[in-house]
Design a protein around this motif. Structure first.
Motif, PDB file in Angstrom:
ATOM      1  N   TRP A 223       0.971  -1.223  -0.032  1.00 54.42           N
ATOM      2  CA  TRP A 223       0.068  -0.057   0.091  1.00 54.42           C
ATOM      3  C   TRP A 223       0.872   1.197  -0.045  1.00 54.42           C
ATOM      4  CZ3 TRP A 223      -2.460   1.957   5.103  1.00 54.42           C
ATOM      5  CH2 TRP A 223      -2.859   3.222   5.027  1.00 54.42           C
ATOM      6  N   ILE A 224       0.579   2.133  -1.083  1.00 50.75           N
ATOM      7  CA  ILE A 224       1.492   3.374  -1.204  1.00 50.75           C
ATOM      8  C   ILE A 224       0.490   4.602  -0.914  1.00 50.75           C
ATOM      9  CG2 ILE A 224       2.685   5.013  -2.682  1.00 50.75           C
ATOM     10  CD1 ILE A 224       3.465   2.453  -4.429  1.00 50.75           C
ATOM     11  N   GLY A 225       0.763   5.096   0.436  1.00 52.89           N
ATOM     12  CA  GLY A 225      -0.283   6.213   1.067  1.00 52.89           C
ATOM     13  C   GLY A 225       0.281   7.553   0.276  1.00 52.89           C
ATOM     14  N   GLU A 226      -0.409   8.470   0.601  1.00 53.32           N
ATOM     15  CA  GLU A 226      -0.385   9.716   0.217  1.00 53.32           C
ATOM     16  C   GLU A 226       0.659  10.355   1.342  1.00 53.32           C
ATOM     17  OE1 GLU A 226      -1.632  11.020  -2.838  1.00 53.32           O
ATOM     18  OE2 GLU A 226      -2.497   9.063  -2.715  1.00 53.32           O
ATOM     19  N   SER A 227       1.258  11.528   0.785  1.00 51.53           N
ATOM     20  CA  SER A 227       2.171  12.180   1.568  1.00 51.53           C
ATOM     21  C   SER A 227       1.824  13.782   1.419  1.00 51.53           C
ATOM     22  CB  SER A 227       3.533  11.885   1.541  1.00 51.53           C
ATOM     23  OG  SER A 227       3.958  12.171   0.065  1.00 51.53           O
ATOM     24  N   ASP A 228       0.934  14.057   0.907  1.00 48.76           N
ATOM     25  CA  ASP A 228       0.463  15.403   0.776  1.00 48.76           C
ATOM     26  C   ASP A 228      -0.659  15.645   1.808  1.00 48.76           C
ATOM     27  OD1 ASP A 228      -1.784  13.767  -0.398  1.00 48.76           O
ATOM     28  OD2 ASP A 228      -1.799  15.283  -2.001  1.00 48.76           O
ATOM     29  N   SER A 229      -1.537  16.942   1.995  1.00 50.24           N
ATOM     30  CA  SER A 229      -2.368  17.269   2.859  1.00 50.24           C
ATOM     31  C   SER A 229      -3.783  16.449   2.400  1.00 50.24           C
ATOM     32  CB  SER A 229      -2.342  18.740   3.028  1.00 50.24           C
ATOM     33  OG  SER A 229      -3.081  19.191   1.783  1.00 50.24           O
ATOM     34  N   GLU A 230      -4.479  16.338   3.640  1.00 48.43           N
ATOM     35  CA  GLU A 230      -5.671  15.942   3.439  1.00 48.43           C
ATOM     36  C   GLU A 230      -6.578  16.669   2.450  1.00 48.43           C
ATOM     37  OE1 GLU A 230      -9.555  14.457   6.344  1.00 48.43           O
ATOM     38  OE2 GLU A 230      -7.594  14.705   7.036  1.00 48.43           O
ATOM     39  N   ALA A 231      -6.428  17.930   2.602  1.00 50.23           N
ATOM     40  CA  ALA A 231      -7.279  18.908   1.955  1.00 50.23           C
ATOM     41  C   ALA A 231      -7.089  18.575   0.400  1.00 50.23           C
ATOM     42  CB  ALA A 231      -6.945  20.146   2.279  1.00 50.23           C
ATOM     43  N   ALA A 232      -5.615  18.348   0.048  1.00 49.27           N
ATOM     44  CA  ALA A 232      -5.514  18.128  -1.337  1.00 49.27           C
ATOM     45  C   ALA A 232      -5.893  16.639  -1.985  1.00 49.27           C
ATOM     46  CB  ALA A 232      -4.017  17.986  -1.467  1.00 49.27           C
ATOM     47  N   ASP A 233      -6.061  15.672  -0.790  1.00 49.46           N
ATOM     48  CA  ASP A 233      -6.599  14.494  -1.569  1.00 49.46           C
ATOM     49  C   ASP A 233      -8.063  14.674  -1.498  1.00 49.46           C
ATOM     50  OD1 ASP A 233      -4.099  13.392  -0.925  1.00 49.46           O
ATOM     51  OD2 ASP A 233      -4.499  12.629   1.116  1.00 49.46           O
ATOM     52  N   VAL A 234      -8.701  15.330  -0.588  1.00 50.20           N
ATOM     53  CA  VAL A 234     -10.038  15.408  -0.922  1.00 50.20           C
ATOM     54  C   VAL A 234     -10.631  16.353  -2.186  1.00 50.20           C
ATOM     55  CG1 VAL A 234     -12.228  16.906  -0.096  1.00 50.20           C
ATOM     56  CG2 VAL A 234     -10.798  15.669   1.438  1.00 50.20           C
ATOM     57  N   LYS A 235      -9.826  17.084  -2.607  1.00 51.53           N
ATOM     58  CA  LYS A 235      -9.750  17.919  -3.800  1.00 51.53           C
ATOM     59  C   LYS A 235      -9.717  16.995  -5.049  1.00 51.53           C
ATOM     60  CE  LYS A 235      -8.189  22.114  -6.263  1.00 51.53           C
ATOM     61  NZ  LYS A 235      -7.297  23.409  -6.093  1.00 51.53           N
ATOM     62  N   LYS A 236      -8.605  16.345  -5.027  1.00 50.57           N
ATOM     63  CA  LYS A 236      -8.477  15.427  -6.138  1.00 50.57           C
ATOM     64  C   LYS A 236      -9.267  14.073  -5.995  1.00 50.57           C
ATOM     65  CE  LYS A 236      -4.524  12.518  -4.619  1.00 50.57           C
ATOM     66  NZ  LYS A 236      -3.664  13.086  -3.702  1.00 50.57           N
ATOM     67  N   GLY A 237      -9.900  13.780  -5.109  1.00 55.36           N
ATOM     68  CA  GLY A 237     -10.976  12.947  -5.024  1.00 55.36           C
ATOM     69  C   GLY A 237     -10.234  11.452  -4.791  1.00 55.36           C
ATOM     70  N   TRP A 238      -9.414  11.137  -4.631  1.00 62.46           N
ATOM     71  CA  TRP A 238      -8.723   9.754  -4.241  1.00 62.46           C
ATOM     72  C   TRP A 238      -7.384   9.945  -3.377  1.00 62.46           C
ATOM     73  CZ3 TRP A 238      -3.864   8.332  -6.008  1.00 62.46           C
ATOM     74  CH2 TRP A 238      -3.308   9.020  -6.811  1.00 62.46           C
ATOM     75  N   SER A 240      -4.358   7.159  -2.058  1.00 60.50           N
ATOM     76  CA  SER A 240      -3.506   5.814  -1.893  1.00 60.50           C
ATOM     77  C   SER A 240      -3.693   5.009  -3.041  1.00 60.50           C
ATOM     78  CB  SER A 240      -3.864   5.338  -0.372  1.00 60.50           C
ATOM     79  OG  SER A 240      -3.604   6.072   0.552  1.00 60.50           O
ATOM     80  N   VAL A 241      -2.735   4.179  -3.233  1.00 58.53           N
ATOM     81  CA  VAL A 241      -2.879   3.154  -4.395  1.00 58.53           C
ATOM     82  C   VAL A 241      -2.041   1.842  -3.819  1.00 58.53           C
ATOM     83  CG1 VAL A 241      -2.926   4.732  -6.319  1.00 58.53           C
ATOM     84  CG2 VAL A 241      -0.626   4.088  -5.429  1.00 58.53           C
ATOM     85  N   GLN A 242      -2.180   1.002  -4.797  1.00 55.21           N
ATOM     86  CA  GLN A 242      -1.528  -0.340  -4.581  1.00 55.21           C
ATOM     87  C   GLN A 242      -0.049  -0.129  -5.323  1.00 55.21           C
ATOM     88  OE1 GLN A 242      -2.062  -3.207  -2.515  1.00 55.21           O
ATOM     89  NE2 GLN A 242      -3.607  -2.058  -1.602  1.00 55.21           N
ATOM     90  N   SER A 243       1.038  -0.738  -4.875  1.00 55.01           N
ATOM     91  CA  SER A 243       2.119  -0.597  -5.583  1.00 55.01           C
ATOM     92  C   SER A 243       2.122  -1.544  -6.819  1.00 55.01           C
ATOM     93  CB  SER A 243       3.314  -1.337  -4.616  1.00 55.01           C
ATOM     94  OG  SER A 243       3.335  -2.486  -4.312  1.00 55.01           O
ATOM     95  N   ILE A 244       3.134  -1.479  -7.522  1.00 57.49           N
ATOM     96  CA  ILE A 244       3.397  -2.367  -8.949  1.00 57.49           C
ATOM     97  C   ILE A 244       3.638  -3.747  -8.251  1.00 57.49           C
ATOM     98  CG2 ILE A 244       4.785  -2.902 -10.670  1.00 57.49           C
ATOM     99  CD1 ILE A 244       3.124  -0.703 -11.621  1.00 57.49           C
ATOM    100  N   PRO A 245       2.960  -4.831  -8.454  1.00 54.37           N
ATOM    101  CA  PRO A 245       3.174  -5.987  -7.940  1.00 54.37           C
ATOM    102  C   PRO A 245       4.654  -6.431  -8.071  1.00 54.37           C
ATOM    103  CG  PRO A 245       1.429  -6.132  -9.325  1.00 54.37           C
ATOM    104  CD  PRO A 245       1.906  -4.860  -9.703  1.00 54.37           C
TER     105      PRO A 245
END
Length: 469
Positions: A223-238, A240-245
């Motif tokens: 699991w690759i989490g975010e490292s920007d602000s929560e406000a930025a995550d809300v703005k972009k609408g998503w 965290s992602v899964q890594s390349i296997p």
């Protein structure tokens, strides 16, 4: 798996599937009850022949396991894939803690409904706190393929991995498993689980493996989490992602490390490739590489160091060097840093260096560090700008090598064939789309470096909906 029953109303959490003797599949997963107690639940596919196993049925008498005496109601989660014991029973392990000691509890079962808790622990390490997403799997000392989870015997080692809730990193160690009493002992206690090696030295957590029986490989997801602000995550609408296997194997040369490498399917996304051979990078220089667009790339690079310069170099005998506490790629030393600048704009106002840094002790021995510097990755002020990395073993006769997957805001870097891996989330504001560039750099004061690279533009996966859903 909707959180719609009293035993998982507060969350359907991590679980693992097991393929049974007859090819059928069962799943154990952690649910958080209406009272916030962590319990283990059983589910099975509504249609065992559905290739995507979309619909699942929860066992009507869930939960099948509740926290045992001495374990806190919030400290009992994330069951593993089951493996077979020599007695023909299925065995699982579940993460927990006892005071400040991280532990892996062990249970045996014949039917995934009734369980016997073993007296001992699979393993425990004082001071490591709560163990989440515990993983347990065999690796071969002789073969270059993955092993099915129940394999044991000569030429087989076992890996215990735990995600530490206290620091949000994934740690592993290699050791010996005793099937009779369900315990595991690390080969090197000084680098035990939680105090030694990590899967990834960047933003990568809660990883799990599975065995791909068709290609005889063990595959790791993280699991690759975010490292920007929560406000930025809300703005972009998503977020965290899964890594390349990644495939995962024992590094037979060291016997201590695992080797992680992007699955071969990633190569199918390669488009136009370009080679750069024997590029000399003088000390203190930056060399631009002519790449059209540098936001989706697969880079394989090898670096050769002038051996005479290494011999003569005074080096930095400070054995306390650490990627995270150093001055990053801007800090010049006799033997580093040197490597690549990715997601960089033309004027280098934004850049993420992926690089090696070598130190030479008073005894003349070299140490090599593999680092990723986010400190100048973005002009934005609300993003993580840490420097990540760790020591990477470089054995006699090996050149320094890197593979880097660049995907807009994600950089996955594999040093020395995947002995040391770093995942970064970066959020450039200028080095985006066509404005993103790649450079070679050498900020060492006493080294001449020669680099050979192949760089591919990468296509998007264009994942389509599966037909007939």
């Amino acid at each position: 798996m909707a959180a719609d029953q009293w035993y998982d109303k507060n969350g359907v959490w991590t679980g693992s599937a097991t393929i049974l003797h007859d090819g059928k599949i069962v799943m154990l997963y952690t649910g958080s009850t209406t009272e916030g107690v962590q319990v283990q639940n059983l589910a099975y596919p509504a249609d065992q022949y559905d290739p995507l196993l979309v619909h699942w049925v929860k066992y009507p008498r869930n939960p099948v396991l509740v926290p045992p005496p001495g374990i806190g109601p919030n400290d009992f989660r994330d069951p593993t894939t089951a493996w077979l014991t020599s007695e023909g029973k299925w065995r699982i392990t579940i993460g927990s803690k006892i005071n400040k000691t991280g532990v892996a509890l062990v249970y045996d079962t014949k039917d995934f409904i009734n369980y016997e808790m073993l007296d001992g622990l699979l393993h425990s390490v004082p001071g490591t706190g709560m163990w989440e997403c515990v993983d347990f799997f065999p690796v071969s000392e002789t073969e270059n393929n993955g092993l099915e989870t129940s394999i044991n015997g000569p030429g087989v080692k076992h890996v215990v991995k735990a995600s530490l809730d206290d620091d949000r990193h994934d740690y592993y160690a290699i050791g010996t498993y005793n099937d009779r009493n369900g315990t595991w002992i690390p080969d090197r206690p000084n680098i035990d689980v939680g105090i030694g090696l990590r899967y990834d030295y960047g933003i990568f957590y809660a990883a799990k493996t599975f065995y791909d029986q068709n290609k005889k490989r063990r595959v790791l997801w993280g699991w690759i989490g975010e490292s920007d602000s929560e406000a930025a995550d809300v703005k972009k609408g998503w977020a965290s992602v899964q890594s390349i296997p990644r495939t995962i194997l024992l590094d037979k040369k060291t016997g201590t490390y695992l080797l992680q490498w992007p699955v071969e399917e990633i190569d199918s996304l390669r488009l136009k490739g370009k080679e750069f051979n024997q590029v000399r990078i003088q000390a203190g220089s930056v060399v631009p590489l002519d790449i059209d667009s540098a936001t989706q790339l697969d880079i394989i690079a090898e670096f050769k160091i002038d051996s005479d310069a290494l011999e003569k170099a005074t080096g930095w005998s400070d054995a306390s060097f650490d990627c995270a506490t150093s001055g990053g790629a801007a800090e010049r030393g006799a033997l580093g840093p040197f490597g690549l600048l990715v997601l960089a704009d033309e004027r280098l106002s934004e850049q993420t260096p992926v690089y090696f840094y070598m130190t030479k002790g008073s005894d003349g021995n070299l140490k090599t560090f593999f680092c990723n510097d986010q400190s100048r990755s973005s002009k934005a002020s609300d993003v993580d700008k840490h420097i990540y990395g760790s020591l990477v073993p470089v054995l006699r006769g090996e050149n320094l090598s890197i593979r880097i997957l660049v995907d807009h805001s994600i950089i996955e870097s594999f040093g020395q064939g995947g002995r040391t891996v770093i995942t970064s989330r970066v959020y450039p504001t200028k080095a985006i789309y066509g404005a993103a560039k790649v450079f070679l750099f050498n900020n060492a004061t006493e080294l001449k470096v020669t680099a050979s690279l192949k760089i591919w533009q990468m296509n998007s996966a264009f994942i389509q909906p599966y037909p007939n859903l």
